[in-house]
Write a protein that holds these residues in place. Structure first.
Motif, PDB file in Angstrom:
ATOM      1  N   GLY A   1       0.818  -1.213   0.000  1.00  0.00           N
ATOM      2  CA  GLY A   1       0.000   0.000   0.000  1.00  0.00           C
ATOM      3  C   GLY A   1       0.848   1.258   0.000  1.00  0.00           C
ATOM      4  O   GLY A   1       0.526   2.244  -0.678  1.00  0.00           O
TER       5      GLY A   1
ATOM      6  N   LEU B   1       1.050   4.157  -2.805  1.00  0.00           N
ATOM      7  CA  LEU B   1       0.792   5.574  -2.534  1.00  0.00           C
ATOM      8  C   LEU B   1       1.913   6.449  -3.066  1.00  0.00           C
ATOM      9  O   LEU B   1       1.662   7.541  -3.591  1.00  0.00           O
ATOM     10  CB  LEU B   1       0.609   5.789  -1.028  1.00  0.00           C
TER      11      LEU B   1
ATOM     12  N   ALA C   1      -3.538  13.125   2.311  1.00  0.00           N
ATOM     13  CA  ALA C   1      -3.373  11.759   1.812  1.00  0.00           C
ATOM     14  C   ALA C   1      -2.097  11.614   0.986  1.00  0.00           C
ATOM     15  O   ALA C   1      -1.825  10.534   0.458  1.00  0.00           O
ATOM     16  CB  ALA C   1      -4.579  11.363   0.958  1.00  0.00           C
TER      17      ALA C   1
ATOM     18  N   ASN D   1      -3.595   5.289   8.009  1.00  0.00           N
ATOM     19  CA  ASN D   1      -4.925   4.687   7.838  1.00  0.00           C
ATOM     20  C   ASN D   1      -5.921   5.713   7.323  1.00  0.00           C
ATOM     21  O   ASN D   1      -6.716   5.441   6.409  1.00  0.00           O
ATOM     22  CB  ASN D   1      -5.425   4.113   9.166  1.00  0.00           C
TER      23      ASN D   1
ATOM     24  N   MET E   1      -5.340   6.489   3.647  1.00  0.00           N
ATOM     25  CA  MET E   1      -5.864   5.453   2.759  1.00  0.00           C
ATOM     26  C   MET E   1      -7.382   5.593   2.597  1.00  0.00           C
ATOM     27  O   MET E   1      -7.918   5.425   1.494  1.00  0.00           O
ATOM     28  CB  MET E   1      -5.512   4.063   3.297  1.00  0.00           C
ATOM     29  N   ARG E   2      -8.069   5.913   3.688  1.00  0.00           N
ATOM     30  CA  ARG E   2      -9.524   6.122   3.591  1.00  0.00           C
ATOM     31  C   ARG E   2      -9.847   7.317   2.705  1.00  0.00           C
ATOM     32  O   ARG E   2     -10.813   7.296   1.930  1.00  0.00           O
ATOM     33  CB  ARG E   2     -10.113   6.331   4.990  1.00  0.00           C
TER      34      ARG E   2
ATOM     35  N   GLU F   1      -9.499   6.407  -0.974  1.00  0.00           N
ATOM     36  CA  GLU F   1     -10.672   5.656  -1.428  1.00  0.00           C
ATOM     37  C   GLU F   1     -11.883   6.562  -1.600  1.00  0.00           C
ATOM     38  O   GLU F   1     -12.675   6.393  -2.536  1.00  0.00           O
ATOM     39  CB  GLU F   1     -10.993   4.547  -0.423  1.00  0.00           C
TER      40      GLU F   1
ATOM     41  N   LEU G   1      -7.626  -0.485  -0.315  1.00  0.00           N
ATOM     42  CA  LEU G   1      -6.369  -0.114   0.325  1.00  0.00           C
ATOM     43  C   LEU G   1      -6.277  -0.641   1.755  1.00  0.00           C
ATOM     44  O   LEU G   1      -7.276  -0.707   2.473  1.00  0.00           O
ATOM     45  CB  LEU G   1      -6.211   1.408   0.313  1.00  0.00           C
TER      46      LEU G   1
ATOM     47  N   LYS H   1      -5.575  -0.804   5.750  1.00  0.00           N
ATOM     48  CA  LYS H   1      -5.788   0.160   6.843  1.00  0.00           C
ATOM     49  C   LYS H   1      -5.401  -0.464   8.173  1.00  0.00           C
ATOM     50  O   LYS H   1      -6.100  -0.312   9.177  1.00  0.00           O
ATOM     51  CB  LYS H   1      -7.243   0.624   6.867  1.00  0.00           C
TER      52      LYS H   1
END
Length: 357
Positions: A119, A123, A168, A187, A190-191, A194, A204, A206
């Motif tokens: 992940g 990113l 992000a 975390n 990643m949210r 999305e 992704l 978390k």
């Protein structure tokens, strides 16, 4: 800009009669020349950029020709180009993956480390593409009556680029102090990714709170050293390397999530997926899709325009890895995974007679 850059290297560029003909400088025609490999590498890179930049112009090897003396000299030149390209990429990869692999080994006391580390690599790659698109939008906004579109997600999605909110971004996470609950911040990042990019909903990882702040900080720092100049292929190969390593060390059974890329590449060379709908009913982490796209690219076409990707994967976590793998390679597909989906008993894509491969 491409023509100017190549002319600066000594190439004769003649974009006449619908062709983009590159004539190598005299120094590149001598096999013993120290400059030969650099010229070879630049040619392949230039051709790849053109094909990706203008996917709707049906650019092919015929319309992107190279002249290096006789036909045999040209063949030798292109062979040297491919060797040089592979050598350079391997040197970059070996320098980057060793330390990340060491950090991954240190993290193995956690129950699952593959998802979070993949992940973070994803990113980093997403931010490199986001930054490049943002720079283009800023330049366009300066001369547009409409104003700047740098904060409009649709302006990024239109170019198949993920939109990243400030909190992000990889660089934002990189600057966080260890005391700032880095795991919770990643975390949340990643949210947010999305949220702004619905095609990645639920994909992704978390679970970054499983790592210590010190280890996460070191991982972020090391992954940040992956050069921003790398293209799809290089980032994709880094991702695939760790995908294979994690599959090997985390005890996957009988290739259930990862099939070695050399085997999948052989399969794609056999089926030759130039164009059409492709289904993998036990897709694992998506290697067949990635190699099919690479096959199309090597034949100077745009895989996003040529292939329609569909897959089935009964293991939910592996299905998410597949969708992430597609995103890393700039691809999208309809991947059904988890729950009660099992292609031994189910047919979620109504596949009979609907696919070419």
């Amino acid at each position: 800009r491409l023509a100017a850059a190549l002319r600066a290297l000594g190439w004769q560029v003649n974009p006449a009669a619908g062709n983009f003909v590159l004539a190598a400088p005299a120094s590149a025609r001598r096999p013993s020349s120290a400059e030969t490999s650099a010229h070879c590498f630049e040619f392949l890179r230039a051709r790849r950029i053109l094909v990706r930049r203008f996917p709707h112009h049906a650019l092919t090897e015929r319309s992107l020709r190279i002249s290096v003396g006789t036909e045999s000299e040209t063949d030798a030149f292109l062979a040297a180009a491919r060797r040089e390209e592979g050598d350079r990429l391997n040197a970059i990869l070996s320098a980057q993956v060793q330390r990340i692999a060491e950090l991954a080994d240190a993290a193995r006391r956690n129950p699952v480390v593959s998802g979070p580390i993949l992940g973070l690599i994803f990113l980093r790659f997403a931010e490199v593409r986001f930054a490049a698109q943002r720079a283009k939008l800023e330049k366009a906004g300066a001369s547009s009556r409409r104003g700047s579109r740098v904060d409009e997600p649709v302006a990024y999605h239109a170019e198949n680029v993920l939109y990243l909110a400030p909190e992000a971004c990889f660089d934002y996470l990189l600057t966080l102090p260890e005391a700032a609950d880095i795991g919770g911040k990643v975390n949340a990042a990643m949210r947010e990714v999305e949220k702004q990019n619905p095609q990645l909903a639920g994909v992704l990882p978390k679970t970054f709170n499983l790592f210590t702040g010190t280890l996460l900080k070191e991982l972020l720092k090391k992954i940040s050293e992956i050069p921003a100049t790398l293209d799809f292929d290089a980032f994709g190969r880094i991702y695939e390397y760790f995908l294979g390593e994690f599959a090997r060390t985390e005890g996957q059974k009988g290739g259930e999530s990862y099939t070695p890329s050399c085997i999948v590449r052989l399969l794609t060379e056999v089926i030759e997926p130039y164009h059409g709908r492709i289904l993998d009913p036990a897709c694992g982490s998506g290697g067949m899709f990635v190699q099919s796209a690479r096959f199309v690219t090597e034949h100077h076409k745009n895989p996003s325009a040529e292939l329609s990707i569909c897959g089935v994967e009964k293991v939910d976590e592996t299905g998410r890895l597949c969708r992430l793998n597609l995103a890393v390679h700039g691809l999208e597909g309809d991947i059904r995974h988890g729950g009660n989906v099992n292609s031994y008993y189910d047919d979620p894509h109504a596949a009979t007679g609907q696919f070419d491969f």
